[in-house]
Design a protein around this motif. Structure first.
Motif, PDB file in Angstrom:
ATOM      1  N   ASP A   7       0.827  -1.211   0.000  1.00  0.00           N
ATOM      2  CA  ASP A   7       0.000   0.000   0.000  1.00  0.00           C
ATOM      3  C   ASP A   7       0.857   1.255   0.000  1.00  0.00           C
ATOM      4  OD1 ASP A   7      -2.255  -1.540  -0.050  1.00  0.00           O
ATOM      5  OD2 ASP A   7      -2.770  -1.235   2.065  1.00  0.00           O
ATOM      6  N   ALA A   8       1.936   1.247   0.776  1.00  0.00           N
ATOM      7  CA  ALA A   8       2.823   2.404   0.830  1.00  0.00           C
ATOM      8  C   ALA A   8       3.472   2.655  -0.531  1.00  0.00           C
ATOM      9  CB  ALA A   8       3.896   2.200   1.892  1.00  0.00           C
ATOM     10  N   ALA A   9       3.844   1.604  -1.223  1.00  0.00           N
ATOM     11  CA  ALA A   9       4.434   1.752  -2.552  1.00  0.00           C
ATOM     12  C   ALA A   9       3.416   2.339  -3.534  1.00  0.00           C
ATOM     13  CB  ALA A   9       4.941   0.405  -3.053  1.00  0.00           C
ATOM     14  N   ILE A  10       2.163   1.893  -3.457  1.00  0.00           N
ATOM     15  CA  ILE A  10       1.110   2.417  -4.334  1.00  0.00           C
ATOM     16  C   ILE A  10       0.832   3.878  -4.003  1.00  0.00           C
ATOM     17  CG2 ILE A  10      -1.321   2.217  -4.969  1.00  0.00           C
ATOM     18  CD1 ILE A  10      -1.008  -0.835  -4.457  1.00  0.00           C
ATOM     19  N   GLU A  11       0.790   4.202  -2.704  1.00  0.00           N
ATOM     20  CA  GLU A  11       0.579   5.592  -2.293  1.00  0.00           C
ATOM     21  C   GLU A  11       1.663   6.499  -2.862  1.00  0.00           C
ATOM     22  OE1 GLU A  11      -1.668   5.131   2.017  1.00  0.00           O
ATOM     23  OE2 GLU A  11       0.486   5.400   1.963  1.00  0.00           O
ATOM     24  N   LYS A  12       2.894   6.051  -2.784  1.00  0.00           N
ATOM     25  CA  LYS A  12       3.999   6.863  -3.294  1.00  0.00           C
ATOM     26  C   LYS A  12       3.890   7.034  -4.799  1.00  0.00           C
ATOM     27  CE  LYS A  12       8.933   7.390  -3.341  1.00  0.00           C
ATOM     28  NZ  LYS A  12      10.182   7.085  -2.721  1.00  0.00           N
ATOM     29  N   GLU A  13       3.518   5.981  -5.500  1.00  0.00           N
ATOM     30  CA  GLU A  13       3.373   6.033  -6.955  1.00  0.00           C
ATOM     31  C   GLU A  13       2.261   6.987  -7.379  1.00  0.00           C
ATOM     32  OE1 GLU A  13       1.626   2.876 -10.033  1.00  0.00           O
ATOM     33  OE2 GLU A  13       3.444   2.201  -9.029  1.00  0.00           O
ATOM     34  N   GLN A  14       1.159   6.999  -6.614  1.00  0.00           N
ATOM     35  CA  GLN A  14       0.010   7.836  -6.959  1.00  0.00           C
ATOM     36  C   GLN A  14       0.080   9.227  -6.340  1.00  0.00           C
ATOM     37  OE1 GLN A  14      -3.680   5.830  -6.191  1.00  0.00           O
ATOM     38  NE2 GLN A  14      -3.129   4.078  -7.449  1.00  0.00           N
ATOM     39  N   HIS A  15       1.055   9.460  -5.494  1.00  0.00           N
ATOM     40  CA  HIS A  15       1.277  10.764  -4.862  1.00  0.00           C
ATOM     41  C   HIS A  15       0.139  11.207  -3.954  1.00  0.00           C
ATOM     42  CE1 HIS A  15       4.826  11.209  -7.302  1.00  0.00           C
ATOM     43  NE2 HIS A  15       4.113  10.942  -8.366  1.00  0.00           N
ATOM     44  N   TRP A  16      -0.512  10.271  -3.275  1.00  0.00           N
ATOM     45  CA  TRP A  16      -1.481  10.618  -2.234  1.00  0.00           C
ATOM     46  C   TRP A  16      -1.589   9.445  -1.270  1.00  0.00           C
ATOM     47  CZ3 TRP A  16      -6.540   8.533  -1.444  1.00  0.00           C
ATOM     48  CH2 TRP A  16      -6.943   7.619  -2.399  1.00  0.00           C
ATOM     49  N   ARG A  17      -1.973   9.768  -0.023  1.00  0.00           N
ATOM     50  CA  ARG A  17      -2.080   8.752   1.031  1.00  0.00           C
ATOM     51  C   ARG A  17      -3.540   8.339   1.159  1.00  0.00           C
ATOM     52  NH1 ARG A  17       0.370  12.459   5.449  1.00  0.00           N
ATOM     53  NH2 ARG A  17      -1.141  13.740   4.376  1.00  0.00           N
ATOM     54  N   ASP A  21      -5.352  11.271   3.164  1.00  0.00           N
ATOM     55  CA  ASP A  21      -5.830  12.190   2.131  1.00  0.00           C
ATOM     56  C   ASP A  21      -7.205  11.821   1.578  1.00  0.00           C
ATOM     57  OD1 ASP A  21      -3.394  13.457   2.414  1.00  0.00           O
ATOM     58  OD2 ASP A  21      -2.472  12.446   0.714  1.00  0.00           O
ATOM     59  N   ALA A  22      -7.897  10.904   2.198  1.00  0.00           N
ATOM     60  CA  ALA A  22      -9.171  10.419   1.668  1.00  0.00           C
ATOM     61  C   ALA A  22     -10.195  11.539   1.513  1.00  0.00           C
ATOM     62  CB  ALA A  22      -9.733   9.316   2.561  1.00  0.00           C
ATOM     63  N   ASP A  23     -10.316  12.409   2.502  1.00  0.00           N
ATOM     64  CA  ASP A  23     -11.295  13.499   2.418  1.00  0.00           C
ATOM     65  C   ASP A  23     -10.983  14.436   1.252  1.00  0.00           C
ATOM     66  OD1 ASP A  23     -12.737  12.575   4.590  1.00  0.00           O
ATOM     67  OD2 ASP A  23     -11.613  13.815   6.016  1.00  0.00           O
ATOM     68  N   TYR A  24      -9.723  14.753   1.064  1.00  0.00           N
ATOM     69  CA  TYR A  24      -9.305  15.614  -0.049  1.00  0.00           C
ATOM     70  C   TYR A  24      -9.654  14.952  -1.387  1.00  0.00           C
ATOM     71  CZ  TYR A  24      -6.231  17.950  -3.366  1.00  0.00           C
ATOM     72  OH  TYR A  24      -5.733  18.605  -4.454  1.00  0.00           O
ATOM     73  N   PHE A  25      -9.348  13.670  -1.508  1.00  0.00           N
ATOM     74  CA  PHE A  25      -9.599  12.938  -2.735  1.00  0.00           C
ATOM     75  C   PHE A  25     -11.098  12.870  -3.030  1.00  0.00           C
ATOM     76  CE2 PHE A  25     -10.100   8.881  -5.082  1.00  0.00           C
ATOM     77  CZ  PHE A  25      -9.358   9.208  -6.194  1.00  0.00           C
ATOM     78  N   ILE A  26     -11.906  12.600  -2.020  1.00  0.00           N
ATOM     79  CA  ILE A  26     -13.364  12.531  -2.185  1.00  0.00           C
ATOM     80  C   ILE A  26     -13.909  13.895  -2.591  1.00  0.00           C
ATOM     81  CG2 ILE A  26     -15.534  12.195  -0.949  1.00  0.00           C
ATOM     82  CD1 ILE A  26     -14.074   9.928   0.594  1.00  0.00           C
ATOM     83  N   ASP A  27     -13.402  14.968  -1.997  1.00  0.00           N
ATOM     84  CA  ASP A  27     -13.830  16.316  -2.387  1.00  0.00           C
ATOM     85  C   ASP A  27     -13.508  16.596  -3.854  1.00  0.00           C
ATOM     86  OD1 ASP A  27     -14.877  16.914   0.096  1.00  0.00           O
ATOM     87  OD2 ASP A  27     -13.056  17.936   0.795  1.00  0.00           O
ATOM     88  N   ARG A  28     -12.329  16.190  -4.300  1.00  0.00           N
ATOM     89  CA  ARG A  28     -11.935  16.392  -5.698  1.00  0.00           C
ATOM     90  C   ARG A  28     -12.850  15.603  -6.632  1.00  0.00           C
ATOM     91  NH1 ARG A  28      -8.822  20.548  -7.217  1.00  0.00           N
ATOM     92  NH2 ARG A  28      -6.860  20.532  -6.160  1.00  0.00           N
TER      93      ARG A  28
END
Length: 71
Positions: A7-17, A21-28
Motif C-alpha cells: 500500500d505504501a508503494a502504491i501511495e507513493k506512486e500515486q502521490h497521495w495517502r 488524504d481520503a477526504d481531499y480525494f473525495i472532495d476532488r
C-alpha cells in the motif's frame, strides 16, 4: 506487514495517502463528477462510467471528431 508495504508503494506512486488524504480525494471527485453517494458497489461505478462515456461520445459527435478516435 507485506500489505502495508504494498500500500505504501502504491501511495507513493500515486502521490497521495489513502487514509490521510481520503477526504481531499473525495472532495476532488465530487467537484469533478458531482454527488457520488449513490455509488455503493462496483455495478454502480460501472453505470456511472458508462454515463460519462456516452456523454463524451455525444460531445465528440457534436465536435465532429472522427469515430475511429472515439474507440
Amino acid at each position: 506487514m507485506h500489505r502495508a508495504l504494498e500500500d505504501a508503494a502504491i501511495e507513493k506512486e500515486q502521490h497521495w495517502r489513502f487514509i490521510e488524504d481520503a477526504d481531499y480525494f473525495i472532495d476532488r471527485l465530487r467537484q469533478k463528477y458531482g454527488d457520488l453517494d449513490f455509488v455503493t458497489d462496483v455495478d454502480d461505478l460501472r453505470r456511472l462510467a458508462e454515463v460519462y462515456h456516452v456523454a463524451n461520445l455525444q460531445q465528440d459527435l457534436k465536435n465532429h471528431i472522427a469515430l475511429e478516435h472515439m474507440l
